[in-house]
Design an enzyme around this catalytic site. Sequence first.
Site, PDB file in Angstrom:
ATOM      1  N   HIS A  19       0.833  -1.209   0.000  1.00  0.00           N
ATOM      2  CA  HIS A  19       0.000   0.000   0.000  1.00  0.00           C
ATOM      3  C   HIS A  19       0.868   1.260   0.000  1.00  0.00           C
ATOM      4  O   HIS A  19       2.061   1.195   0.250  1.00  0.00           O
ATOM      5  CB  HIS A  19      -0.829   0.076   1.290  1.00  0.00           C
ATOM      6  CG  HIS A  19      -1.782  -1.029   1.496  1.00  0.00           C
ATOM      7  ND1 HIS A  19      -3.096  -0.965   1.113  1.00  0.00           N
ATOM      8  CD2 HIS A  19      -1.616  -2.243   2.074  1.00  0.00           C
ATOM      9  CE1 HIS A  19      -3.708  -2.105   1.445  1.00  0.00           C
ATOM     10  NE2 HIS A  19      -2.839  -2.891   2.027  1.00  0.00           N
ATOM     11  N   TYR A  48      -1.700  -1.354   9.276  1.00  0.00           N
ATOM     12  CA  TYR A  48      -0.613  -2.042   8.574  1.00  0.00           C
ATOM     13  C   TYR A  48       0.328  -2.742   9.544  1.00  0.00           C
ATOM     14  O   TYR A  48       0.466  -2.339  10.692  1.00  0.00           O
ATOM     15  CB  TYR A  48       0.212  -1.030   7.761  1.00  0.00           C
ATOM     16  CG  TYR A  48      -0.591  -0.136   6.848  1.00  0.00           C
ATOM     17  CD1 TYR A  48      -1.320  -0.674   5.790  1.00  0.00           C
ATOM     18  CD2 TYR A  48      -0.616   1.231   7.039  1.00  0.00           C
ATOM     19  CE1 TYR A  48      -2.056   0.144   4.944  1.00  0.00           C
ATOM     20  CE2 TYR A  48      -1.357   2.065   6.198  1.00  0.00           C
ATOM     21  CZ  TYR A  48      -2.067   1.515   5.155  1.00  0.00           C
ATOM     22  OH  TYR A  48      -2.790   2.326   4.322  1.00  0.00           O
ATOM     23  N   HIS A 130      -2.598  -3.406  -3.462  1.00  0.00           N
ATOM     24  CA  HIS A 130      -3.985  -3.195  -3.036  1.00  0.00           C
ATOM     25  C   HIS A 130      -4.916  -3.065  -4.253  1.00  0.00           C
ATOM     26  O   HIS A 130      -6.063  -3.488  -4.234  1.00  0.00           O
ATOM     27  CB  HIS A 130      -4.021  -1.911  -2.182  1.00  0.00           C
ATOM     28  CG  HIS A 130      -5.296  -1.689  -1.451  1.00  0.00           C
ATOM     29  ND1 HIS A 130      -5.547  -0.521  -0.762  1.00  0.00           N
ATOM     30  CD2 HIS A 130      -6.395  -2.457  -1.282  1.00  0.00           C
ATOM     31  CE1 HIS A 130      -6.753  -0.598  -0.222  1.00  0.00           C
ATOM     32  NE2 HIS A 130      -7.292  -1.755  -0.520  1.00  0.00           N
ATOM     33  N   LYS A 136      -8.961   1.098  -6.523  1.00  0.00           N
ATOM     34  CA  LYS A 136      -8.188   2.290  -6.186  1.00  0.00           C
ATOM     35  C   LYS A 136      -6.774   2.128  -6.726  1.00  0.00           C
ATOM     36  O   LYS A 136      -6.337   1.007  -6.974  1.00  0.00           O
ATOM     37  CB  LYS A 136      -8.178   2.564  -4.682  1.00  0.00           C
ATOM     38  CG  LYS A 136      -8.323   1.349  -3.778  1.00  0.00           C
ATOM     39  CD  LYS A 136      -8.292   1.731  -2.316  1.00  0.00           C
ATOM     40  CE  LYS A 136      -9.659   1.799  -1.673  1.00  0.00           C
ATOM     41  NZ  LYS A 136      -9.701   2.129  -0.288  1.00  0.00           N
TER      42      LYS A 136
HETATM   43 ZN   LIG Z   1      -3.989   0.491   0.018  1.00  0.00          ZN
END
Ligand SMILES: [Zn+2]
Length: 150
Positions: A19, A48, A130, A136
């Site tokens: 990410h 995370y 991700h 996204k």
């Molecule tokens: Zn992410």
Amino acid sequence: MTNSGDSQTKRNITEIIVHYTATPEGEEFSNEQIKASHLARGFSDIGYHYVIGLDGEVRAGRSESIAGAHCTGHNTCSIGVCYVGGCPARSVENWKNIGIDTRTDEQKAALIKLLKELKKKYPGATIHGHNEFANKPCPGFNAKEEYHNI
Ligand SMILES: [Zn+2]
């Protein structure tokens, strides 16, 4: 590198997911700041397991033994790794809505080192971005492709 707690987990780790923090290029963002934003979203802790600062420092987040909060539908079986950055500089109009690869050379090197260590620990796990699991741009590059040899 700092380890997340006693690190080896009984969780069955099948994925390592990369990410970005979605913060402006060139601006450091602390684990405390990430944690605060995650708590504001209702998470119990930083989401995370590892965060990589602009200078390549690998900072421990949540213990590997605990499921993260970083990728809907994939948290129980994964480790979440995040680099600081991912948006253009604050001077760019609409920067918050733009996701790009802002990794510094130090972050790139640290990511490879960390991912290699995680792969050694969890040989059955595959590396992903991700963006493979959500609509996204995070992490701003094709992690699966870039890290397929790790
Ligand atoms: Zn992410």
